[in-house]
Design a protein around this motif. Sequence first.
Motif, PDB file in Angstrom:
ATOM      1  N   UNK A   1       9.317  66.948   2.251  1.00 38.18           N
ATOM      2  CA  UNK A   1       7.916  66.541   2.097  1.00 38.18           C
ATOM      3  C   UNK A   1       6.993  67.733   2.354  1.00 38.18           C
ATOM      4  N   UNK A   2       7.313  68.542   3.334  1.00 39.92           N
ATOM      5  CA  UNK A   2       6.502  69.726   3.620  1.00 39.92           C
ATOM      6  C   UNK A   2       6.562  70.721   2.475  1.00 39.92           C
ATOM      7  N   UNK A   3       7.738  70.893   1.897  1.00 36.51           N
ATOM      8  CA  UNK A   3       7.869  71.783   0.737  1.00 36.51           C
ATOM      9  C   UNK A   3       6.955  71.322  -0.392  1.00 36.51           C
ATOM     10  N   UNK A   4       6.966  70.032  -0.670  1.00 36.63           N
ATOM     11  CA  UNK A   4       6.183  69.510  -1.796  1.00 36.63           C
ATOM     12  C   UNK A   4       4.689  69.463  -1.501  1.00 36.63           C
ATOM     13  N   UNK A   5       4.327  68.944  -0.324  1.00 35.46           N
ATOM     14  CA  UNK A   5       2.914  68.664  -0.029  1.00 35.46           C
ATOM     15  C   UNK A   5       2.178  69.830   0.626  1.00 35.46           C
ATOM     16  N   UNK A   6       2.903  70.672   1.356  1.00 39.22           N
ATOM     17  CA  UNK A   6       2.242  71.734   2.112  1.00 39.22           C
ATOM     18  C   UNK A   6       2.411  73.093   1.447  1.00 39.22           C
ATOM     19  N   UNK A   7       3.606  73.366   0.940  1.00 35.74           N
ATOM     20  CA  UNK A   7       3.856  74.686   0.349  1.00 35.74           C
ATOM     21  C   UNK A   7       3.446  74.718  -1.122  1.00 35.74           C
ATOM     22  N   UNK A   8       4.039  73.849  -1.934  1.00 34.58           N
ATOM     23  CA  UNK A   8       3.735  73.886  -3.374  1.00 34.58           C
ATOM     24  C   UNK A   8       2.304  73.462  -3.668  1.00 34.58           C
ATOM     25  N   UNK A   9       1.757  72.546  -2.884  1.00 33.05           N
ATOM     26  CA  UNK A   9       0.401  72.055  -3.138  1.00 33.05           C
ATOM     27  C   UNK A   9      -0.659  72.798  -2.332  1.00 33.05           C
ATOM     28  N   UNK A  10      -0.231  73.793  -1.559  1.00 33.40           N
ATOM     29  CA  UNK A  10      -1.171  74.501  -0.700  1.00 33.40           C
ATOM     30  C   UNK A  10      -1.870  75.648  -1.397  1.00 33.40           C
ATOM     31  N   UNK A  11      -2.836  76.226  -0.712  1.00 33.12           N
ATOM     32  CA  UNK A  11      -3.600  77.358  -1.255  1.00 33.12           C
ATOM     33  C   UNK A  11      -2.851  78.651  -0.959  1.00 33.12           C
ATOM     34  N   UNK A  12      -1.768  78.855  -1.694  1.00 30.94           N
ATOM     35  CA  UNK A  12      -0.937  80.049  -1.518  1.00 30.94           C
ATOM     36  C   UNK A  12      -0.211  80.326  -2.829  1.00 30.94           C
ATOM     37  N   UNK A  13       0.408  81.499  -2.976  1.00 28.28           N
ATOM     38  CA  UNK A  13       1.050  81.836  -4.255  1.00 28.28           C
ATOM     39  C   UNK A  13       2.367  81.130  -4.532  1.00 28.28           C
ATOM     40  N   UNK A  14       2.899  80.339  -3.597  1.00 28.32           N
ATOM     41  CA  UNK A  14       4.197  79.690  -3.808  1.00 28.32           C
ATOM     42  C   UNK A  14       4.043  78.601  -4.857  1.00 28.32           C
ATOM     43  N   UNK A  15       4.642  78.820  -6.029  1.00 34.48           N
ATOM     44  CA  UNK A  15       4.433  77.914  -7.165  1.00 34.48           C
ATOM     45  C   UNK A  15       5.694  77.192  -7.599  1.00 34.48           C
ATOM     46  N   UNK A  16       6.839  77.619  -7.087  1.00 35.99           N
ATOM     47  CA  UNK A  16       8.107  77.048  -7.565  1.00 35.99           C
ATOM     48  C   UNK A  16       9.119  77.070  -6.433  1.00 35.99           C
ATOM     49  N   UNK A  17       9.963  76.051  -6.407  1.00 37.50           N
ATOM     50  CA  UNK A  17      11.069  76.002  -5.461  1.00 37.50           C
ATOM     51  C   UNK A  17      12.374  75.913  -6.251  1.00 37.50           C
ATOM     52  N   UNK A  18      13.298  76.781  -5.909  1.00 33.88           N
ATOM     53  CA  UNK A  18      14.620  76.787  -6.528  1.00 33.88           C
ATOM     54  C   UNK A  18      15.634  76.400  -5.453  1.00 33.88           C
ATOM     55  N   UNK A  19      16.418  75.376  -5.699  1.00 34.57           N
ATOM     56  CA  UNK A  19      17.394  74.884  -4.739  1.00 34.57           C
ATOM     57  C   UNK A  19      18.763  75.449  -5.072  1.00 34.57           C
ATOM     58  N   UNK A  20      19.432  76.020  -4.073  1.00 30.95           N
ATOM     59  CA  UNK A  20      20.753  76.607  -4.276  1.00 30.95           C
ATOM     60  C   UNK A  20      21.759  76.003  -3.304  1.00 30.95           C
ATOM     61  N   UNK A  21      22.961  75.780  -3.789  1.00 30.60           N
ATOM     62  CA  UNK A  21      24.044  75.248  -2.960  1.00 30.60           C
ATOM     63  C   UNK A  21      24.829  76.408  -2.360  1.00 30.60           C
ATOM     64  N   UNK A  22      24.624  76.645  -1.063  1.00 32.91           N
ATOM     65  CA  UNK A  22      25.409  77.652  -0.336  1.00 32.91           C
ATOM     66  C   UNK A  22      26.012  76.993   0.907  1.00 32.91           C
ATOM     67  N   UNK A  23      26.537  75.795   0.691  1.00 33.97           N
ATOM     68  CA  UNK A  23      26.979  74.951   1.810  1.00 33.97           C
ATOM     69  C   UNK A  23      28.064  75.618   2.653  1.00 33.97           C
ATOM     70  N   UNK A  24      28.994  76.324   2.022  1.00 35.40           N
ATOM     71  CA  UNK A  24      30.056  76.976   2.785  1.00 35.40           C
ATOM     72  C   UNK A  24      29.483  78.005   3.756  1.00 35.40           C
ATOM     73  N   UNK A  25      28.475  78.735   3.323  1.00 37.20           N
ATOM     74  CA  UNK A  25      27.801  79.695   4.196  1.00 37.20           C
ATOM     75  C   UNK A  25      26.966  78.984   5.242  1.00 37.20           C
ATOM     76  N   UNK A  26      26.263  77.933   4.847  1.00 33.95           N
ATOM     77  CA  UNK A  26      25.388  77.214   5.762  1.00 33.95           C
ATOM     78  C   UNK A  26      26.149  76.639   6.951  1.00 33.95           C
ATOM     79  N   UNK A  27      27.375  76.206   6.733  1.00 32.17           N
ATOM     80  CA  UNK A  27      28.152  75.639   7.834  1.00 32.17           C
ATOM     81  C   UNK A  27      28.461  76.667   8.911  1.00 32.17           C
TER      82      UNK A  27
END
Length: 453
Positions: free
Chosen positions: A341-367
Motif C-alpha cells: 500500500x505504501x508503494x502504491x499510495x506513497x511512493x508512486x503517487x507521491x511528489x517524487x520521480x519514482x514512476x514505476x515499480x518492477x517486482x523481481x523474484x530473488x527468494x533464494x537470496x532473500x531467505x
Amino acid sequence: MSTDHREVNFDGLVGPTHNYSGLALGNVASMTHGGLVANPREAALQGLAKMKALMDAGYPQGVLPPQQRPDLGALRALGFTGSDERVLARAAGEAPQLLRAVCSASSMWTANAATVTPSLDAPDGRVHFTPANLQSSFHRFLEPATTARVLAAIFRDEARFAHHPVLPASPAFSDEGAANHTRLAAAHGEPGVHLYVYGREAFGWGSEPGVAPRRFPARQTLEASQAVARQHGLADYQAVFAQQHPDAIDAGVFHNDVISVGNGPVLLYHEQAFLDEAGTLAALRERMAEPLIPVRVPAEAVSLEDAVGSYLFNSQLLSNPDGSMTLVVPGECQERESVWRTVQDHLLAGANPIAEVMVQDVKQSMRNGGGPACLRLRVVLSAEERAALSGRVLLDESLYAELTAWVERHYRDRLAPEDLSDPALARETLTALDELSRLLGIGAVYPFQLGER
C-alpha cells in the motif's frame, strides 16, 4: 553535465555452494532460515533473471563471479591437515560451524564487495575502489583477497582505475562496503555528495551515551568510513557521515541499504534510518548543488519489522532518460499489505520521480537476507571507462545465455548443510569456477588457479 556517464550495476553470480547456514548475526532472514535446504541452481538463475530484466529495460548490467568455496585454505590455516577429503571430514566432525562458514556463498551480495567513487568526484579523475574488509564475521572476512583480485582484473587500466588496500581487519575499522554508502547528485554525470552511514564510533570521539544498539552488533564504524573517503581523496564538502539508528540495527537492519536507498537527488528512507534525521538531511542539503528530494516513509506506514521482512528499502532505484526513476523491489513487498500500500499510495503517487515499480523474484537470496540491492555493486562509468573494462563482464544476450547454460551444467538443485562436507561438491565447484573465469575472460583470480590450495 556529462551525458556519457552511466551507472553500471555489477551483480554477483550466486555460487554453487549457496546454502542456508544461518551465519549472519543480526540478519533476521539468515538466522530464521538457517538449516533449510537451499537450491543453488534456482538461486543463480533468479539472480541472472534479475540481471536480464534490467538489461532488457535498458540499464547497463555487469557480472561479478562468485568466490572459491569451500575455502579449504582457510581450514588448513586453522589446523586441519591432510587431503581435501580428510580436511572436509575433520571439519564436519570437529567444527561444523567452521565448515559452514568456509562454504558460504555470501559474496553474491556485491553491495559489500567494495566502496566506489566515480572519476567525476575523485581529484585524480580516476574511478576509485576499496574492497571491504568484512571483518565483523568470519565467513565474510574470507572474501576481500579474492574480491580485490577480481576488481583489479576487470578494472585493470591504471590510467582510469585506482585500487586501494583493504582497511586493517580490526574492529576499529570494520568496513562493510557500499551497503553503507550512497552517492547523491543531480544526475550520474554530475559531481556527487557521498553519504556514509556508520553504526558506531570505534574510539568514541564525540559519541553520546545511549546511542548503541543493544541486541545486535553495529558492523560499520565511523573510522572506516572516514578512512575510505580519505583514500579516495574526497574533500569535506563532498562527504556526509551519519549514524544509523540503533533501534533499526536491533530490528535487523545490519546495513544501511536495508533501511534507505538513494539515487540521483532522491533519498528514499525510513524515518528510523538515521539517529539524527534532521541533521543528516541538513548536511546533505548544504553540500548538494541540486535540491535534495527526500522521500520519507513514516513508521506508522511501514514498521521496522515490515521494512526488514519485506526489504522494501533494499530495492534498486534506477534513473530513466526522461528523468523518472524505477524502483526494483523483491516479491516479498507484495506479500505485506502495509508495504505494498505504501508503494502504491506513497511512493508512486507521491511528489517524487519514482514512476514505476518492477517486482523481481530473488527468494533464494532473500531467505539468506539479501534483496535486489544487496546483489549489486553500483559503478558510475563514462563511455571511455566502460570501453576500458577488461574481460567479458557486461551482460548481453549471448553472455546471459552462456551463463544460464553454465549454471544448469554445474549447479545442484538441492543443498542441505550436511551436504557441505561432500568432496564431490568441492570438485564440482572448482570445475565450474575454472570454466567461468575463462568464459568471463578475467584470467586467474582464484586461489586454486594461483597454485594455492
